[in-house]
Scaffold this motif. Structure first.
Motif, mmCIF file in Angstrom:
data_model
loop_
_atom_site.group_PDB
_atom_site.id
_atom_site.type_symbol
_atom_site.label_atom_id
_atom_site.label_comp_id
_atom_site.label_asym_id
_atom_site.label_seq_id
_atom_site.Cartn_x
_atom_site.Cartn_y
_atom_site.Cartn_z
ATOM 1 N N UNK A 22 28.550 -66.528 36.998
ATOM 2 C CA UNK A 22 27.907 -65.177 36.490
ATOM 3 C C UNK A 22 28.784 -64.636 35.468
ATOM 4 N N UNK A 23 29.743 -65.453 34.977
ATOM 5 C CA UNK A 23 30.551 -64.778 33.632
ATOM 6 C C UNK A 23 29.609 -65.004 32.397
ATOM 7 N N UNK A 24 29.684 -63.897 31.570
ATOM 8 C CA UNK A 24 29.146 -63.651 30.263
ATOM 9 C C UNK A 24 29.389 -64.831 29.487
ATOM 10 N N UNK A 35 31.506 -63.917 39.137
ATOM 11 C CA UNK A 35 32.034 -64.056 37.872
ATOM 12 C C UNK A 35 33.833 -64.179 37.885
ATOM 13 N N UNK A 58 36.806 -64.030 31.686
ATOM 14 C CA UNK A 58 36.197 -63.412 30.478
ATOM 15 C C UNK A 58 37.040 -63.716 29.357
ATOM 16 N N UNK A 109 26.721 -57.651 25.117
ATOM 17 C CA UNK A 109 25.892 -57.437 26.265
ATOM 18 C C UNK A 109 26.670 -56.367 27.011
ATOM 19 N N UNK A 150 26.509 -56.925 30.444
ATOM 20 C CA UNK A 150 27.328 -57.449 31.390
ATOM 21 C C UNK A 150 28.777 -57.984 30.894
ATOM 22 N N UNK A 151 28.931 -58.374 29.469
ATOM 23 C CA UNK A 151 30.130 -58.610 29.006
ATOM 24 C C UNK A 151 31.018 -57.512 28.853
ATOM 25 N N UNK A 181 32.287 -56.642 32.435
ATOM 26 C CA UNK A 181 33.300 -57.937 32.789
ATOM 27 C C UNK A 181 34.598 -57.731 32.184
ATOM 28 N N UNK A 197 37.891 -56.791 34.044
ATOM 29 C CA UNK A 197 39.254 -57.864 34.100
ATOM 30 C C UNK A 197 40.219 -57.142 33.401
#
Lengths: 296, 294
Positions: free
Chosen positions: A73-75, A104, A107, B3, B5-6, B9, B13
């Motif tokens: 699920x990581x982008x 995920x 990143x 995106x 999603x990115x 994340x 993180x």
């Protein structure tokens, strides 16, 4: 249904995780075990003791690979070196299917080494499904994704966790590793109906089931894999087996690991549900029930 | 365009990898000035029992506890030399500079020696000892699961000339040390046993090993080979001439140069040099350290 295209048309019975504290017992006593699940990353090395041990296990037992860091699920893009090593290991173990988590954890090339929860969005489902397809094409074996325990939910989510899981596996055309303990843990943390989750899963895609113990804290429940399976989780397992049929089942026990016999005995409790399923399907039970969950 | 999603994340993180306070809780204010409670509430939903920040804190703690625990398993000698408090401070700085970039925790300490070599102030007066310990502990990890290549055929040795090449097995690691850290690590590893590696269970409580603190160690120059026999890792002390020869072989030098380098400045007479060569090569062959050139 239990033997399906997502588990390589196998019927594997009840297995346990292969763990270092049990090596000596396994090699000396050679216990009868349907199969072992290995953590892929522990054997994705160039040589030495890990591969020597694995080869000895492979001589005598069936093994299925379970990964903890593909981060489907990581982008970001899949790690090519990871995939190369994983394929080498797949060739070695001849695992009929391979599992990893629907989560995920990395990143921009930085790894958290944790199973972080997904935002349940259509974009995330599309990205994840694409990566699963890529992994399946590269490894040339069926992939099944595991629902994780989670402790956080995101504002951006557009659907429930089980709707997200279905969206991903249908887009990817992959299997499900249904972890009923994780469903229970997440249902406690997020206040949803665990049974509704189990009832919403496309049963024909379930390749394998995980059972495990967990820990309850004052304000949340944590997926610690350090206790026996509790009755409500067995009930979710029972319902899953009713829906999916007699499916390959594995007990996870990763912390405060007791003796091999104790772990195996706990896992074999699953047989009473599998036998009930066999009986209702008109098949003679194949197992010996060690003890009856719920009767303790 | 980045995106959604990115973006999410990256945001999570950054929060998860933010170092904990001394009390091992999530910081109220991040080092970049962001208020953590506000930041968490932007992307994490609260529930009836936990605020957004408390939910984030579960992951923040898991991240650090898992990584500390992995580094403790891999560097028990460093933990013994520094003590837990300094060890964790050093590891926090290290992971902050070099977060994991590998899918496996096995590689987590791969840049630790390089990092400590350029941050000697972190370990105060013990920096030389610390570098020796970390060098040996990382060599141990590499020797443990390195590949094994076929040994040369006996006839290869019969035809050896000054231009011949040999290779060392990747599991043979060579170290020049200023302290007898081999003895130290042997006793520490014997007392702690072995532990499992990756798993997928969660923990927000510390899993700390018992520390064996180290007293004063007197410096001694020594040359060491870390090697593997029957799947166990061993440490073998070498004579400086042997060490230099092995380094030459490892560097891919022709044997003529290897011999020349080994005895440069040596007071050993020619007969003794010949005896040493014969004895050393015999021993390396028996131990399986040599492999044929590619």
């Amino acid at each position: 249904m239990p033997a399906n295209r997502f588990n390589g048309f196998t019927e594997y019975g009840v297995g346990i995780g292969l763990r270092i504290p049990h090596y000596q017992h396994i090699f000396e006593q050679k216990p009868v075990v349907d199969w072992f699940e290995i953590i892929s990353e522990n054997y994705m090395v160039d040589g030495g003791r890990p591969l020597y041990i694995l080869d000895q296990i492979l001589d005598q037992y069936r093994v299925v690979q379970h990964g903890v860091s593909l981060y489907l699920g990581s982008a970001e893009r899949l790690n090519r070196e990871h995939l190369r090593r994983l394929k080498e290991l797949v060739r070695r173990t001849k695992t009929p299917w391979l599992t990893d988590h629907l989560c995920w954890g990395s990143v921009d090339g930085r790894y958290t080494h944790d199973l972080l929860p997904m935002p349940y969005t259509f974009e995330a489902a599309r990205v994840t499904a694409e990566k699963i397809r890529h992994v399946q094409d590269f490894l040339e074996i069926p992939i099944a994704v595991e629902n994780v325990s989670s402790y956080a939910e995101f504002h951006v989510s557009e659907m429930t966790e089980w709707e997200f899981l279905v969206e991903v596996v249908e887009q990817a055309d992959c299997g499900i590793l249904l972890d009923v303990n994780n469903i229970y843990v997440s249902s406690r943390n997020h206040g949803f109906d665990a049974l509704e989750y189990v009832n919403s899963i496309p049963a024909e895609r379930v390749a394998q089931i995980h059972i495990a113990g967990h820990s309850k804290f004052q304000k949340y429940t944590l997926d610690t894999h350090d206790h026996p399976v509790i009755e409500p989780v067995w009930q979710l397992y029972k319902r899953s087996i009713e829906r999916c049929g007699s499916t390959a089942t594995l007990l996870e026990w990763d912390d405060n690991i007791p003796s091999f016999e104790e772990v195996h005995r706990e896992a074999l409790k699953a047989n009473c549900f599998l036998d009930q399923q066999h009986e209702s399907a008109g098949i003679r039970p194949i197992s010996t029930v060690v003890s009856q969950p719920g009767a303790m | 365009m980045t995106s959604q999603l990115l973006q999410l994340q990256r945001r999570m993180a950054t929060a998860v990898m933010e170092p904990l306070t001394r009390q091992e809780t999530t910081r109220k204010i991040r080092r970049d000035g962001a208020v953590m409670a506000r930041e968490a509430s932007v992307f994490i939903k609260p529930n009836a029992s936990l605020t957004s920040l408390e939910r984030l804190e579960i992951y923040n703690k898991q991240y650090w506890f898992r990584l500390y625990s992995s580094l403790e398993d891999d560097f028990p000698g460093l933990l013994a030399v520094l003590g837990r408090r300094t060890f964790e401070r050093v590891m926090r700085c290290y992971l902050d500079t070099y977060p994991s970039t590998s899918f496996t925790l096995r590689d987590l300490g791969s840049k630790l020696l390089m990092y400590l070599s350029s941050h000697e102030a972190l370990t105060g007066g013990k920096s030389k000892l610390v570098l020796d310990v970390v060098g040996l502990e990382w060599a141990h990890i590499e020797a443990y699961d390195a590949a094994t290549f076929p040994a040369p055929e006996p006839k290869y040795f019969a035809g050896i000339t000054d231009d011949s090449l040999l290779r060392l097995q990747p599991s043979v690691r060579l170290l020049e040390l200023s302290y007898p850290v081999d003895d130290l690590l042997i006793s520490i590893r014997q007392s702690i046993g072995s532990s499992d590696t990756s798993s997928n269970n969660a923990s927000v409580t510390r899993k700390s090993s018992t520390i064996r603190y180290v007293g004063k160690i007197s410096p001694t120059n020594l040359w060491l080979a870390v090697h593997r026999q029957e799947f166990a890792v061993y440490y073998k002390r070498l004579r400086p001439e042997e060490y230099r020869m092995l380094c030459g072989i490892q560097a891919g030098l022709p044997l003529g140069e290897v011999f020349g380098t080994a005895f440069q400045g040596s007071t050993m007479d020619e007969a003794s040099q010949a005896d040493l060569l014969q004895e050393a090569f015999h021993q390396w062959a028996v131990l399986g350290w040599l492999c044929a050139p590619e």
